[in-house]
Design an enzyme around this catalytic site. Structure first.
Site, PDB file in Angstrom:
ATOM      1  N   LEU A  44       0.916  -1.340   0.020  1.00  0.00           N
ATOM      2  CA  LEU A  44       0.090   0.031   0.135  1.00  0.00           C
ATOM      3  C   LEU A  44       0.980   1.329  -0.077  1.00  0.00           C
ATOM      4  O   LEU A  44       1.868   1.308   0.812  1.00  0.00           O
ATOM      5  CB  LEU A  44      -0.724   0.086   1.065  1.00  0.00           C
ATOM      6  CG  LEU A  44      -1.871   1.494   1.228  1.00  0.00           C
ATOM      7  CD1 LEU A  44      -2.804   1.426   0.171  1.00  0.00           C
ATOM      8  CD2 LEU A  44      -2.372   1.151   2.645  1.00  0.00           C
ATOM      9  N   ILE A  54       4.514  -1.073   3.140  1.00  0.00           N
ATOM     10  CA  ILE A  54       3.841   0.312   2.621  1.00  0.00           C
ATOM     11  C   ILE A  54       5.129   0.760   1.721  1.00  0.00           C
ATOM     12  O   ILE A  54       6.490   0.840   1.750  1.00  0.00           O
ATOM     13  CB  ILE A  54       4.161   1.279   4.006  1.00  0.00           C
ATOM     14  CG1 ILE A  54       3.503   0.796   5.491  1.00  0.00           C
ATOM     15  CG2 ILE A  54       3.966   2.686   3.573  1.00  0.00           C
ATOM     16  CD1 ILE A  54       2.032   0.686   4.954  1.00  0.00           C
ATOM     17  N   LYS A  55       4.445   1.367   0.573  1.00  0.00           N
ATOM     18  CA  LYS A  55       5.551   1.973  -0.385  1.00  0.00           C
ATOM     19  C   LYS A  55       5.906   3.333  -0.447  1.00  0.00           C
ATOM     20  O   LYS A  55       4.920   4.160  -0.115  1.00  0.00           O
ATOM     21  CB  LYS A  55       4.638   1.621  -1.853  1.00  0.00           C
ATOM     22  CG  LYS A  55       4.395   0.209  -2.346  1.00  0.00           C
ATOM     23  CD  LYS A  55       3.623   0.114  -3.533  1.00  0.00           C
ATOM     24  CE  LYS A  55       4.344   0.229  -4.696  1.00  0.00           C
ATOM     25  NZ  LYS A  55       3.357  -0.088  -5.971  1.00  0.00           N
ATOM     26  N   ILE A  56       7.221   3.340  -0.441  1.00  0.00           N
ATOM     27  CA  ILE A  56       7.917   4.651  -0.611  1.00  0.00           C
ATOM     28  C   ILE A  56       8.471   5.075  -1.772  1.00  0.00           C
ATOM     29  O   ILE A  56       9.325   3.944  -2.206  1.00  0.00           O
ATOM     30  CB  ILE A  56       8.639   5.063   0.889  1.00  0.00           C
ATOM     31  CG1 ILE A  56       7.828   4.981   2.137  1.00  0.00           C
ATOM     32  CG2 ILE A  56       9.522   6.246   0.822  1.00  0.00           C
ATOM     33  CD1 ILE A  56       8.405   5.010   3.280  1.00  0.00           C
TER      34      ILE A  56
END
Length: 371
Positions: free
Chosen positions: A110, A141-143
């Site tokens: 996400l 978590i996408k960064i």
């Protein structure tokens, strides 16, 4: 009976994740079938995927109507919807996550808001919020791999958050991403915190490189290199991966349970109709990697993909391809920076449209309440 070709990729050490999610694929049982029959081992999402899912179906209308009763911003409504889908998918993939090598796969990704791509502190803050809200150990978590994203990646890893690094195009930036991951693990060790449960992937975007560089190659009379630069870059990235995660520095972390940050091949559908539709999947099958592919590419590989471990083949050719670019005066670093900048915009546009669509739905819901 011939074994499913997509499922067979895992026998060669690569995990196939699906670059798509919506409620229909879960409601219909299709996602479970992909897990069972094709051996799909994870899911990635992005703002454009959610924008399409929410804007092109009525599956989310009732929830938007209900959420419109609360004092929430359009972005808060979106993340409530997305978190619900991500939790559900994470639960579907929990058996994959809990296989014999616990935590090797079974992850759902996400993304933080693309509007935060140049905001380090905002990214850290939202990554923490999403991680806590989703509350699933098999979530990433996408960064983005922007200059501003790098310190956010390090900080989040140090806090024990699984991270999928996205929008990664260049080799120099990839090395910085791997450094951020390792430094984050070291920070955590210094704080006497465990690191064995942390997972991360570095998502290297491929076909977009060729889309941008191939016309330049034609102008320079280097047509023979068209469709080759992205694959050459990926092969060189894998060399960096092996060097960095085979180093003495990382071995110290490995002794404490650290896992290498795997390379993930993204943007692996062929954008050029003259290329094989399975080109970027076939060329980059190799051990300890992930490939996230859209549904049509998965179906194409299932039908006519050529199965072989090719990632470490023709490494001299990959080196020579990048050397020829330099000799021709083509600045690959400048091109990958342009791709990063464009990539942010490509995510911002659908994201803003998505927020507008939610605003319209909320307006409609409130109007129907009054009538």
């Amino acid at each position: 009976m011939e074994k499913n070709k997509v499922k067979s990729i895992h026998d060669l050490g690569q995990s196939i994740w699906l670059d798509f999610i919506d409620r229909q694929i879960m409601d219909s049982g299709e996602l479970q079938r992909l897990i069972d029959e094709d051996g799909v081992r994870g899911v990635t999402s992005n703002p454009a995927i959610f924008a399409k899912a929410i804007s092109s179906s009525s599956d989310y209308d009732a929830d938007i109507k209900e959420l419109s009763q609360e004092d929430l911003s359009n972005e808060e409504v979106f993340y409530r919807l997305a978190i619900s889908d991500i939790q559900r998918a994470a639960d579907l993939f929990k058996p994959v996550y809990e296989e014999e090598v616990r935590g090797a796969d079974g992850y759902i990704s996400l993304e933080v808001s693309p509007l935060l791509a140049r905001d380090t502190e905002g990214t850290i803050r939202q990554a923490r919020e999403l991680w806590k809200a989703v509350d699933r150990e098999n979530v990433m978590i996408k960064i983005p791999a922007t200059a501003e994203g790098l310190p956010a990646i390090r900080q989040c890893i140090s806090e024990g958050i699984n991270i999928n690094i996205t929008l990664l195009f260049g080799l120099e930036r990839y090395e910085a991403v791997a450094e951020a991951y390792i430094a984050g693990l070291e920070d955590r060790v210094k704080a006497n915190q465990p690191i064995s449960h942390i997972a991360s992937v570095a998502s290297f975007f491929l076909s977009r490189i060729d889309v941008l560089i191939d016309p330049i190659l034609k102008e320079k009379g280097l047509e023979q290199l068209q469709g080759e630069v992205a694959i050459a870059s990926a092969k060189k990235a894998y060399e960096i991966y092996k060097r960095v995660f085979g180093s003495e520095r990382f071995k110290k972390l490995e002794a404490k349970g650290a896992k290498p940050q795997r390379l993930l091949w993204a943007s692996t559908s062929s954008k050029n109709p003259s290329f094989r539709d399975t080109k970027y999947v076939e060329a980059l099958i190799g051990p300890n990697t992930v490939n996230t592919i859209p549904m049509d590419t998965l179906e194409a590989f299932r039908d006519h993909g050529q199965l072989a471990s090719r990632l470490e083949e023709n490494l001299d050719k990959a080196t020579d391809t990048l050397a020829q670019l330099k000799k021709a005066g083509i600045d690959l670093d400048a091109i990958t920076q342009k791709l990063e900048d464009e990539g942010i915009e490509k995510f911002n546009d659908p994201y803003n449209k998505l927020l507008d669509a939610i605003a319209q739905q909320k307006k409609k819901a409130l109007a129907s309440e009054k009538s």
